[in-house]
Design an enzyme around this catalytic site. Structure first.
Site, PDB file in Angstrom:
ATOM      1  CG  HIS A  39      -7.683  -9.440   4.956  1.00 39.90           C
ATOM      2  ND1 HIS A  39      -8.773  -8.977   5.652  1.00 39.90           N
ATOM      3  CD2 HIS A  39      -7.279  -8.407   4.166  1.00 39.90           C
ATOM      4  CE1 HIS A  39      -9.016  -7.711   5.305  1.00 39.90           C
ATOM      5  NE2 HIS A  39      -8.139  -7.348   4.409  1.00 39.90           N
ATOM      6  N   GLY A 149      -6.427  -9.725  -3.284  1.00 40.14           N
ATOM      7  CA  GLY A 149      -7.764 -10.279  -3.488  1.00 40.14           C
ATOM      8  C   GLY A 149      -8.385  -9.753  -4.769  1.00 40.14           C
TER       9      GLY A 149
END
Lengths: 296, 296
Positions: A39, A149
């Site tokens: 993250h 992501g």
């Protein structure tokens, strides 16, 4: 500027609005919290692409199906806030579920076709939940860029489709998967794994690395490339949802009897104990999860 | 400032964006063209609520069902542009269908429940088409306020639900229905009517006016109020889709055995020749379509 934590939609909206007139671009990272280095790389990418960085932390109930891990999904707002403060984030938006989905809400955003295979086939309604929450968050934050992501590869493609189809003025940025030294893709769900399950979970990244080695040696058979992954994962997992070779853009499955093109996605979802792990790589584009030769 | 006609999404977007930094509010009126005085009142309301006024003209294919009047729907871009120029509009956005719905698009916005009754029951998929195009247009134009007519009462409520549910930063403004002197609600579809059909079509506004007179005299029976409309419309129409008494906010139907509250929607859809007309009034809130006493 110090980190601000906003729980109210109206506060998050006005903080982002007041960042904009100074000519600052707003860059946005939507998360479900329980933040790891994966993250934080998204945050780094957001900081590069824009001036004001907003991160949402929201465990979105409507993207979990019945029997999935919504209740036990890890939550750690204080720990998350510390990590984000250290990474130079401007705003954390952490709303209550009751504010995001009041009883009277009746609107759903859905993306067809690209959501049918891979995780979409096993998690009914999951991508409707993703598309709806992403639309809402974009409307609240109003970002110029949003960062996702590549580990959730299908999610990234769904968001790109959504943004194009609904003409949202947002640039969608995909960031490479971050891995442990031994190849395990970082995931908030890794916290569920026992030591033994984690060891068996490495079969995914090792299998994907083997497929890279084969591809680099010239192998193009969809069946052979998939086999490099499946022979490791099926031996180690407690259950396999899918191991699929597909077109990296349309996510259309590449038949096992065919050869792949210059780029090929291999995506995996498998269970280790009660924990479902996903991972993927794009042959001909990504670096292998672990160095060549270590794959077996 | 002269009227600009933009056919490209990117042109419309950048014209609206360049209006905003000067502190101008963008107000938006989405239309399907074939503009009449009803549309122009929406434009007037938009001009009052914001500095920069954008109007879209787009006959949205995905809100027409099979067998509906998409092909013969009236189109008159030059005439529309003249009317809008005279009314002080800044931007007309008139895109091609192929730009708004390219072959690869796969995203749908849908609103449940409030779309089930009234026109939603007769026009399957219509409000999905409305919700999707409105979301797209709002993302392109980026308005502070958007103006809709109350003649499409269910559409107005659907858009309000959509905007609230998806956290769109847009104020939705509803404008009263504009009528001919004899009560006929203005509609682009009135152009389809023969003189004789038009005469019979007046039964709707006359019926609604009768219901107002009854309501004002103290009648609260849902059945009696509906009867005031149905006895006129059923005698005159070539077919009735619905004549419904409902809550003006939730659109929940009020059973004929019940009394209505302080406000009650009566909505009608009926066919005259090949033309389907809709109309509505909110008892206890709207003025009657035609003066009291003329209703019969």
């Amino acid at each position: 500027m110090p980190l601000v934590i906003a729980k109210e939609i109206s506060d998050a909206r006005s903080l982002c609005e007041s960042a904009r007139p100074g000519g600052k671009r707003v860059a946005f990272v939507p998360t479900m919290g329980a933040l790891h280095e994966g993250h934080l790389r998204l945050v780094d990418a957001a900081r590069e692409s824009g001036g004001f960085v907003a991160v949402s932390i929201f465990v979105n109930p409507i993207q979990f199906g019945p029997g999935e891990d919504f209740d036990r999904y890890p939550r750690d707002l204080d720990g998350d806030a510390s990590k984000l403060r250290a990474r130079g984030v401007d705003l954390v938006f952490a709303p209550l579920a009751s504010a995001m989905f009041p009883d009277e809400a009746r609107t759903k955003v859905s993306v067809s076709e690209i959501t049918q295979g891979l995780c979409g086939a096993f998690r009914k309604g999951h991508f409707d939940g993703v598309a709806t929450i992403v639309t809402k968050l974009f409307n609240i934050i109003g970002p110029c860029a949003a960062v996702f992501g590549r580990k959730d590869y299908q999610q990234l493609q769904v968001v790109k489709r959504l943004v194009a189809d609904l003409d949202m003025p947002v640039e969608v940025v995909g960031v490479p998967t971050v891995r442990e030294a031994d190849g395990l893709a970082l995931s908030s769900r890794n916290a569920y794994l026992s030591v033994e399950e984690r060891q068996r979970g490495l079969s995914i990244s090792r299998g994907l690395s083997s497929a890279h080695a084969l591809f680099r040696s010239g192998e193009r058979s969809s069946r052979a490339l998939r086999l490099a992954v499946s022979e490791l994962v099926e031996k180690n997992a407690d259950g396999v949802d899918y191991i699929t070779v597909a077109d990296p853009d349309s996510l259309t499955e590449c038949p096992l009897s065919d050869d792949v093109g210059a780029r090929a996605l291999i995506a995996v979802a498998a269970r280790f104990g009660r924990t479902r792990l996903i991972d993927n790589t794009v042959l001909g584009e990504d670096a292998p999860p672990i160095g060549f030769g270590e794959g077996r």
